[in-house]
Design a protein around this motif. Structure first.
Motif, PDB file in Angstrom:
ATOM      1  N   ARG A 101       0.992  -1.699   1.316  1.00 26.89           N
ATOM      2  CA  ARG A 101       0.964  -0.906   0.069  1.00 26.89           C
ATOM      3  C   ARG A 101       2.290  -0.264  -0.128  1.00 26.89           C
ATOM      4  O   ARG A 101       2.484   0.078  -1.418  1.00 26.89           O
ATOM      5  CB  ARG A 101       0.039   0.363   0.625  1.00 26.89           C
ATOM      6  N   SER A 102       3.133   0.160   0.851  1.00 27.50           N
ATOM      7  CA  SER A 102       4.408   0.838   0.629  1.00 27.50           C
ATOM      8  C   SER A 102       5.477  -0.196   0.110  1.00 27.50           C
ATOM      9  O   SER A 102       6.156   0.311  -0.588  1.00 27.50           O
ATOM     10  CB  SER A 102       4.744   1.704   1.774  1.00 27.50           C
ATOM     11  N   GLU A 147      -3.265  -3.045  -2.245  1.00 28.95           N
ATOM     12  CA  GLU A 147      -4.022  -2.991  -1.064  1.00 28.95           C
ATOM     13  C   GLU A 147      -4.648  -4.227  -0.817  1.00 28.95           C
ATOM     14  O   GLU A 147      -5.076  -5.137  -1.567  1.00 28.95           O
ATOM     15  CB  GLU A 147      -5.251  -2.066  -1.743  1.00 28.95           C
ATOM     16  N   ASP A 171      -3.583  -1.839  10.636  1.00 26.40           N
ATOM     17  CA  ASP A 171      -3.412  -0.856   9.753  1.00 26.40           C
ATOM     18  C   ASP A 171      -1.853  -0.739   9.508  1.00 26.40           C
ATOM     19  O   ASP A 171      -1.568  -0.252   8.180  1.00 26.40           O
ATOM     20  CB  ASP A 171      -3.562   0.656  10.714  1.00 26.40           C
ATOM     21  N   ILE A 172      -0.957  -1.273  10.306  1.00 24.63           N
ATOM     22  CA  ILE A 172       0.478  -1.411  10.004  1.00 24.63           C
ATOM     23  C   ILE A 172       0.547  -2.409   8.908  1.00 24.63           C
ATOM     24  O   ILE A 172       1.186  -2.064   8.099  1.00 24.63           O
ATOM     25  CB  ILE A 172       1.183  -2.014  11.126  1.00 24.63           C
ATOM     26  N   LYS A 186      -1.507  -2.848   6.593  1.00 25.80           N
ATOM     27  CA  LYS A 186      -2.014  -2.461   5.266  1.00 25.80           C
ATOM     28  C   LYS A 186      -1.261  -1.452   4.712  1.00 25.80           C
ATOM     29  O   LYS A 186      -0.686  -1.592   3.533  1.00 25.80           O
ATOM     30  CB  LYS A 186      -3.434  -1.818   5.507  1.00 25.80           C
ATOM     31  N   GLU A 187      -0.592  -0.679   5.382  1.00 24.00           N
ATOM     32  CA  GLU A 187       0.518   0.074   5.077  1.00 24.00           C
ATOM     33  C   GLU A 187       1.716  -0.558   4.516  1.00 24.00           C
ATOM     34  O   GLU A 187       2.420   0.011   3.665  1.00 24.00           O
ATOM     35  CB  GLU A 187       0.894   1.284   5.972  1.00 24.00           C
ATOM     36  N   TYR A 188       2.229  -1.682   5.247  1.00 26.41           N
ATOM     37  CA  TYR A 188       3.334  -2.354   4.869  1.00 26.41           C
ATOM     38  C   TYR A 188       2.978  -2.859   3.361  1.00 26.41           C
ATOM     39  O   TYR A 188       3.900  -2.757   2.306  1.00 26.41           O
ATOM     40  CB  TYR A 188       3.671  -3.393   5.609  1.00 26.41           C
TER      41      TYR A 188
END
Length: 313
Positions: free
Chosen positions: A280-281, A286, A273-274, A276-278
């Motif tokens: 993405r942001s 994705e 999850d971390i 994926k967010e890294y």
């Protein structure tokens, strides 16, 4: 970062060549650098597909000063060099260009890829799959073990047989490419430090080589190599995720369960999850989208002619 696997079974530029007259047959490019004189057809293809659009140089001729003199290695076969270059362009470079952009690849890809025919073996029996030097150069080994006419890409087995014949291109090459690329991105933009805390105290800094891949998920790692340190852990999760099907990933997570104890699975899921967010942001894409493209292109490669160069970029 040097990437090494310990296989517990058995042991576990672009410059070129050619000069021909109207009466001479074209020669194959030489595997030795000092034989290069003119740009061969393959060198022209590399220029059009790697160097001009992405500023990537491919070293495939054997050069002593480009290799680690600690090991004895041999040049890669030309037919295997061509096949891997075609596959790498389709599955790796074009996958990122399609998912993110060509500019992204140009900006952050390694500047040099080097192809070596044999593997490097350490004194403890470990085999080196690939090396990366400061995010600028990635060296791929064991090209001569490829069977160009029987390419095998295993996207469904998260714990593949490293001694499979023909060799699994995912295990030996594509996983390594994504792993090392993630290191480049880590070095460019910092990832959340929360990642390091999830498995803090569980890393095997000195004995990760003894952690079997199929047992690693119980401790919250996707491979034995991932258990070495947090940065490698992150790169291994990323590379494993984007080169395998959702079904294969679920097998990894299930291997992190021991009856009612699902701590291994939960640790891997939190770390993913971390990541994926890294991505993405910090990087604007994705990784599920990247995985879909990589898996599709992996299947397309199986139908491609890996002996014929497509002159169009």
């Amino acid at each position: 970062m040097r990437k090494i696997y310990h296989l517990l079974i058995a042991c576990t530029v672009t410059l070129a060549i050619l000069s021909c007259s109207k009466d001479e047959e074209p020669k194959q490019p030489s595997i030795f650098a000092n034989d290069a004189k003119e740009l061969s057809e393959f060198d022209q293809w590399l220029k059009a597909n790697y160097q001009d659009p992405y500023n990537i140089r491919v070293i495939y001729r054997y050069q002593d000063y480009e290799t680690d003199q600690t090991y004895n290695v041999v040049p890669a076969k030309m037919e295997n060099v061509k096949a891997l270059a075609i596959m790498m362009k389709h599955i790796w470079i074009d996958a990122y260009a399609e998912t993110v952009s060509e500019e992204f690849v140009k900006s952050y890809s390694p500047r040099i890829f080097q192809f070596i025919g044999s593997a490097e073996y350490r004194s403890d029996g470990a085999m080196v799959l690939g090396t990366a030097e400061g995010g600028l150069k990635i060296t791929m080994f064991r090209l001569n073990a490829m069977d160009v006419d029987h390419i095998f890409i295993d996207s469904i087995s998260p714990f593949p047989n490293a001694a499979a014949d023909p060799i699994d291109m995912n295990f030996w090459f594509f996983h390594t490419m994504h792993h090392e690329f993630l290191h480049i991105l880590q070095q460019t933009k910092s990832y959340p430090t929360d990642f390091n805390l999830i498995s803090a105290g569980k890393y095997h800094a000195n004995d990760w080589i003894n952690v079997k891949d199929e047992e690693a998920p119980l401790e919250g790692f996707v491979t034995g190599y991932a258990s070495g340190e947090a940065r490698e852990d992150m790169a291994e999760i990323y590379a494993t995720y984007v080169t395998h099907t959702p079904e294969a990933w679920e097998k990894v997570l299930k291997a992190g369960e021991n009856g009612s104890d699902k701590s291994g699975r939960e640790a891997i899921e939190k770390k993913l999850d971390i990541i994926k967010e890294y991505m993405r942001s910090s990087w604007g894409y994705e990784i599920d989208s990247l995985r879909a493209v990589v898996l599709r292109r992996s299947q397309e490669v199986l139908k491609m002619d890996l002996r014929t160069l497509n002159v169009e970029h």
